[in-house]
Design an enzyme around this catalytic site. Structure first.
Site, PDB file in Angstrom:
ATOM      1  N   CYS A 110       0.836  -1.210   0.000  1.00  0.00           N
ATOM      2  CA  CYS A 110       0.000   0.000   0.000  1.00  0.00           C
ATOM      3  C   CYS A 110       0.870   1.260   0.000  1.00  0.00           C
ATOM      4  CB  CYS A 110      -0.912  -0.006   1.225  1.00  0.00           C
ATOM      5  SG  CYS A 110      -1.847   1.525   1.384  1.00  0.00           S
ATOM      6  N   PHE A 111       0.676   2.114  -1.016  1.00  0.00           N
ATOM      7  CA  PHE A 111       1.592   3.250  -1.176  1.00  0.00           C
ATOM      8  C   PHE A 111       1.399   4.373  -0.160  1.00  0.00           C
ATOM      9  CE2 PHE A 111      -0.912   4.594  -5.320  1.00  0.00           C
ATOM     10  CZ  PHE A 111      -2.034   4.938  -4.555  1.00  0.00           C
TER      11      PHE A 111
END
Ligand code: SME
Length: 322
Positions: free
Chosen positions: A25-26
């Site tokens: 997840c960025f």
């Protein structure tokens, strides 16, 4: 405080460089990477997929081939790529395929995507070191960047906009990233070994609230001598190969001890010490010149995040004093 001296390469401003890191997840990955020293800017987006201008929703279907990725613009003088990749390994599980934390899917795969072939040497160095440590093949892609599309504005700086937003990254990693940044600016240009060690011990001790934080320096071929530290009084001298410190010196590698009572030959300077980490400092010829020793009054305080981030910290320190 000793005079700062500005003699080295720092004065020749090098151009900023870019690297693309997919770490699950960025949101959390960007929040971590932007805190590191020498980072000029970050953007979250989608890399190495197959459809034009993807939206977050499209990528979320997991059919576009894109990986959630952070574009990192950095100053290689302050943050060499090898250290940046080492820090990246602190926030991922490099053995997990298409899954990081709670997130599953090809969009959450891990990868190091480079624009410049010349970057491969530094990436490979950090990559093989991690692979040797793990003792098996990493599931982290290492490929040229084929394409990158920034994500919608609402995803940029997400954890600044939503302080309690979902994040798969251990909060400890954020504290270490901030610590590295402070350390880098605190020691830059200060050549004095004792001064740098004293302030480094104080900085780590204060920001992480450990029980004992300090240095032992190689005094001669057979002994480490007590150096600057914070915490209760400690032993003056440790033999080569003795205790955790002497073992780290002999192995030329960090040693993490979950329970000091289980470590054969542990030297108990304080009976309150329960777990410990020791990280060596190398000079430019690769010789161990000192070790950082941190003790905790709780069991199993230190893990791979501590190890990886403290190893970068000691490279920052060693670069200044050796
Ligand atoms: N426990 C260390 C000795 C140093 S003190 O903990 C400060 C060791 O076994 O090397």
């Amino acid at each position: 405080m000793p005079q700062k001296r500005y003699l080295y390469a720092h004065q020749f401003a090098m151009e900023a460089k870019r690297i693309y890191l997919a770490a699950g997840c960025f949101w959390g990955a960007e929040h971590f990477l932007r805190k590191l020293p020498g980072i000029k800017s970050t953007r979250v987006g989608f890399a190495n997929g197959s459809t034009p201008s993807p939206s977050y929703r499209e990528v979320y279907t997991d059919t576009t081939g894109y990986a959630e990725t952070v574009e990192v613009v950095y100053d290689p003088e302050k943050m060499p790529l090898k250290w940046l990749v080492e820090a990246y390994f602190a926030i991922i599980d490099p053995l997990s395929l298409n899954r990081q934390g709670e997130d599953e899917g090809t969009r959450y795969r891990t990868g190091i995507f480079y624009e410049d072939e010349a970057d491969l040497a530094a990436i490979d160095e950090a990559y093989s070191r991690e692979q040797d440590f793990q003792g098996q093949a990493l599931r982290v892609e290492k490929e040229p960047l084929r394409n990158f599309y920034p994500a919608e504005e609402e995803h940029q700086d997400y954890l600044i906009k939503h302080a309690d937003g979902y994040c798969h990254v251990d909060l400890k990693a954020f504290r270490y990233a901030e610590l590295l940044k402070e350390l880098e600016s605190m020691v830059e240009g200060v050549g004095d070994e004792v001064g740098v060690m004293a302030n480094t011990a104080a900085l780590i001790h204060e920001s992480m609230r450990f029980f004992w934080t300090g240095f032992y320096r190689v005094a001669d071929e057979g002994h480490l001598a007590l150096g600057p530290f914070q915490g209760p009084v400690a032993c003056y001298s440790i033999g080569f190969g003795k205790g955790v410190c002497g073992t780290s010196w002999k192995r030329m590698a960090s040693v993490v001890v979950e329970d000091v009572e289980q470590f054969p030959g542990h030297i108990a300077c304080s009976s309150a010490s329960r777990s410990e980490i020791v990280v060596p400092l190398f000079d430019r010829s690769g010789k161990v010149r000192a070790v950082l020793d941190i003790d905790s009054d709780r069991l199993a305080t230190f893990d791979d995040i501590d190890r990886r981030m403290l190893e970068i910290a000691m490279q920052i320190v060693a670069r200044e004093i050796y």
